[in-house]
Design a protein around this motif. Structure first.
Motif, PDB file in Angstrom:
ATOM      1  N   GLY A 133     -15.301  21.185 -39.360  1.00 53.47           N
ATOM      2  CA  GLY A 133     -14.796  22.733 -39.071  1.00 53.47           C
ATOM      3  C   GLY A 133     -13.852  22.502 -37.981  1.00 53.47           C
ATOM      4  O   GLY A 133     -13.644  21.461 -37.052  1.00 53.47           O
ATOM      5  N   LEU A 134     -13.683  23.919 -37.117  1.00 54.81           N
ATOM      6  CA  LEU A 134     -12.725  24.089 -36.067  1.00 54.81           C
ATOM      7  C   LEU A 134     -13.700  23.796 -34.797  1.00 54.81           C
ATOM      8  O   LEU A 134     -14.743  24.502 -34.605  1.00 54.81           O
ATOM      9  CB  LEU A 134     -12.103  25.466 -36.199  1.00 54.81           C
ATOM     10  CG  LEU A 134     -11.572  25.581 -37.508  1.00 54.81           C
ATOM     11  CD1 LEU A 134     -11.020  27.288 -37.435  1.00 54.81           C
ATOM     12  CD2 LEU A 134     -10.226  24.827 -37.489  1.00 54.81           C
ATOM     13  N   SER A 135     -13.068  23.018 -33.703  1.00 54.79           N
ATOM     14  CA  SER A 135     -13.751  22.922 -32.527  1.00 54.79           C
ATOM     15  C   SER A 135     -13.236  24.003 -31.582  1.00 54.79           C
ATOM     16  O   SER A 135     -12.384  24.950 -32.058  1.00 54.79           O
ATOM     17  CB  SER A 135     -13.312  21.502 -32.002  1.00 54.79           C
ATOM     18  OG  SER A 135     -12.124  21.528 -31.689  1.00 54.79           O
ATOM     19  N   GLY A 136     -13.574  23.954 -30.432  1.00 54.91           N
ATOM     20  CA  GLY A 136     -13.014  25.019 -29.204  1.00 54.91           C
ATOM     21  C   GLY A 136     -11.616  24.820 -29.309  1.00 54.91           C
ATOM     22  O   GLY A 136     -10.843  25.565 -28.732  1.00 54.91           O
ATOM     23  N   PHE A 137     -10.969  23.598 -29.700  1.00 56.63           N
ATOM     24  CA  PHE A 137      -9.508  23.388 -29.680  1.00 56.63           C
ATOM     25  C   PHE A 137      -8.874  23.879 -30.702  1.00 56.63           C
ATOM     26  O   PHE A 137      -7.709  24.025 -30.884  1.00 56.63           O
ATOM     27  CB  PHE A 137      -9.243  22.086 -29.689  1.00 56.63           C
ATOM     28  CG  PHE A 137      -9.935  21.171 -28.654  1.00 56.63           C
ATOM     29  CD1 PHE A 137      -9.220  21.375 -27.314  1.00 56.63           C
ATOM     30  CD2 PHE A 137     -11.080  20.534 -28.380  1.00 56.63           C
ATOM     31  CE1 PHE A 137      -9.600  20.519 -26.168  1.00 56.63           C
ATOM     32  CE2 PHE A 137     -11.477  19.810 -27.747  1.00 56.63           C
ATOM     33  CZ  PHE A 137     -10.814  19.959 -26.087  1.00 56.63           C
ATOM     34  N   ARG A 138      -9.526  24.591 -31.683  1.00 59.88           N
ATOM     35  CA  ARG A 138      -9.088  25.432 -32.968  1.00 59.88           C
ATOM     36  C   ARG A 138      -8.600  24.337 -33.693  1.00 59.88           C
ATOM     37  O   ARG A 138      -7.434  24.745 -34.473  1.00 59.88           O
ATOM     38  CB  ARG A 138      -8.172  26.489 -32.598  1.00 59.88           C
ATOM     39  CG  ARG A 138      -8.767  27.449 -31.775  1.00 59.88           C
ATOM     40  CD  ARG A 138      -7.975  28.809 -31.687  1.00 59.88           C
ATOM     41  NE  ARG A 138      -8.809  29.995 -30.834  1.00 59.88           N
ATOM     42  CZ  ARG A 138      -7.988  30.491 -29.855  1.00 59.88           C
ATOM     43  NH1 ARG A 138      -6.990  30.250 -29.256  1.00 59.88           N
ATOM     44  NH2 ARG A 138      -8.943  31.303 -29.077  1.00 59.88           N
ATOM     45  N   ARG A 139      -8.994  23.271 -33.917  1.00 54.66           N
ATOM     46  CA  ARG A 139      -8.611  22.008 -34.921  1.00 54.66           C
ATOM     47  C   ARG A 139      -9.765  21.603 -35.390  1.00 54.66           C
ATOM     48  O   ARG A 139     -10.937  21.583 -35.007  1.00 54.66           O
ATOM     49  CB  ARG A 139      -7.830  20.984 -34.063  1.00 54.66           C
ATOM     50  CG  ARG A 139      -6.480  21.628 -33.556  1.00 54.66           C
ATOM     51  CD  ARG A 139      -5.671  20.254 -32.942  1.00 54.66           C
ATOM     52  NE  ARG A 139      -4.388  20.906 -32.471  1.00 54.66           N
ATOM     53  CZ  ARG A 139      -3.744  19.950 -31.724  1.00 54.66           C
ATOM     54  NH1 ARG A 139      -4.219  18.837 -31.182  1.00 54.66           N
ATOM     55  NH2 ARG A 139      -2.629  20.273 -31.316  1.00 54.66           N
ATOM     56  N   ALA A 140      -9.465  21.144 -36.704  1.00 52.78           N
ATOM     57  CA  ALA A 140     -10.781  20.377 -37.431  1.00 52.78           C
ATOM     58  C   ALA A 140     -10.729  19.107 -36.803  1.00 52.78           C
ATOM     59  O   ALA A 140      -9.929  18.395 -36.422  1.00 52.78           O
ATOM     60  CB  ALA A 140     -10.289  20.333 -38.750  1.00 52.78           C
ATOM     61  N   GLY A 141     -11.886  18.340 -36.934  1.00 49.80           N
ATOM     62  CA  GLY A 141     -12.022  16.896 -36.658  1.00 49.80           C
ATOM     63  C   GLY A 141     -12.703  16.811 -35.175  1.00 49.80           C
ATOM     64  O   GLY A 141     -12.850  17.869 -34.258  1.00 49.80           O
ATOM     65  N   TYR A 142     -12.865  15.586 -34.507  1.00 46.70           N
ATOM     66  CA  TYR A 142     -13.613  15.511 -33.406  1.00 46.70           C
ATOM     67  C   TYR A 142     -12.598  15.555 -32.187  1.00 46.70           C
ATOM     68  O   TYR A 142     -11.455  15.054 -32.347  1.00 46.70           O
ATOM     69  CB  TYR A 142     -14.112  13.790 -33.260  1.00 46.70           C
ATOM     70  CG  TYR A 142     -14.668  13.382 -32.141  1.00 46.70           C
ATOM     71  CD1 TYR A 142     -16.060  13.697 -31.753  1.00 46.70           C
ATOM     72  CD2 TYR A 142     -13.862  12.644 -31.307  1.00 46.70           C
ATOM     73  CE1 TYR A 142     -16.434  13.272 -30.539  1.00 46.70           C
ATOM     74  CE2 TYR A 142     -14.498  12.344 -30.114  1.00 46.70           C
ATOM     75  CZ  TYR A 142     -15.867  12.428 -29.785  1.00 46.70           C
ATOM     76  OH  TYR A 142     -16.215  12.061 -28.515  1.00 46.70           O
ATOM     77  N   ARG A 143     -12.757  16.036 -31.009  1.00 49.96           N
ATOM     78  CA  ARG A 143     -12.164  15.876 -29.827  1.00 49.96           C
ATOM     79  C   ARG A 143     -13.222  15.655 -28.654  1.00 49.96           C
ATOM     80  O   ARG A 143     -14.318  16.396 -28.379  1.00 49.96           O
ATOM     81  CB  ARG A 143     -11.379  17.439 -29.338  1.00 49.96           C
ATOM     82  CG  ARG A 143     -10.496  17.963 -30.660  1.00 49.96           C
ATOM     83  CD  ARG A 143      -9.302  16.998 -30.780  1.00 49.96           C
ATOM     84  NE  ARG A 143      -8.139  17.508 -31.445  1.00 49.96           N
ATOM     85  CZ  ARG A 143      -8.292  17.369 -32.890  1.00 49.96           C
ATOM     86  NH1 ARG A 143      -9.008  16.948 -33.431  1.00 49.96           N
ATOM     87  NH2 ARG A 143      -7.088  18.111 -33.503  1.00 49.96           N
ATOM     88  N   GLY A 144     -12.926  14.680 -28.041  1.00 46.69           N
ATOM     89  CA  GLY A 144     -13.816  13.883 -27.186  1.00 46.69           C
ATOM     90  C   GLY A 144     -13.908  14.705 -25.840  1.00 46.69           C
ATOM     91  O   GLY A 144     -13.033  15.591 -25.598  1.00 46.69           O
TER      92      GLY A 144
END
Length: 190
Positions: free
Chosen positions: A120-131
């Motif tokens: 789903g969407l992270s706080g970065f408004r993108r799908a996938g992992y953001r460290g």
């Protein structure tokens, strides 16, 4: 008088039993590279390769039909809640974890045991992992929470943490977390 006490006792026991039935079973969440309350390796952060860590879980209750996993940072508040780094849902019940370095694709097709899993969407408004990429100054706590569900979520691609949490309401039968830390050091001042 006795009948009223008996009815009261039955009601109290019924409420207590319902509350106990709603308490999720404990799931153990582990990782080959993340350790509880220890520093997240640089490769899993924005200061390194920014690749997702492998996660494993055990202890899911019978009746689990799907898993979901949310990674957030309670030390960084954003939009009224914890900043979200990773949302994964529709994980098949047979899964025992997530492999490292998942692609940034919204819907996973490989490995085959995770086919149909959605990031789903992270706080970065993108799908996938953001460290992790916290501001310098103090360590942040990154919480990887795995949820075992007694239903299959019908959410399509593009859901965020709030959407997933709402869809899971009343369906969480198991839950466990792994918390690791990351801190950026303040640059020396001249």
């Amino acid at each position: 008088m006795r009948l009223r006490h008996l009815i009261h006792a039955v009601l109290v026991l019924g409420v207590a039993s319902a509350a106990a039935a709603q308490t999720p079973a404990a799931i153990t969440v582990t990782s080959a590279t993340l350790k509880a309350n220890e520093t997240i390796p640089k490769d899993h952060t924005a200061d390194g390769k920014n690749v997702s860590p492998a996660l494993m879980w055990s202890g899911a209750p019978a009746g689990t039909k799907q898993f979901a996993m949310i990674m957030d940072d309670p030390d960084a508040q954003f939009g009224g809640g914890n900043f979200v780094h990773w949302v994964v849902y529709k994980i098949p019940a047979a899964a025992k974890g997530l492999p490292a370095e998942l692609p940034m694709d919204a819907t996973l097709t490989a490995p085959s045991e995770l086919a149909g899993t959605i990031q789903g969407l992270s706080g970065f408004r993108r799908a996938g992992y953001r460290g992790p990429a916290p501001p310098p100054g103090k360590p942040h706590h990154y919480t990887f929470t795995v949820y075992a569900l007694d239903t299959e979520l019908t959410l399509a691609e593009g859901a965020n943490k709030a959407d997933v949490m709402k869809a899971m309401e009343g369906h969480i039968i198991g839950q466990g977390s792994l918390v690791s830390l990351y801190e950026r050091v303040k640059p020396p001042q001249d």
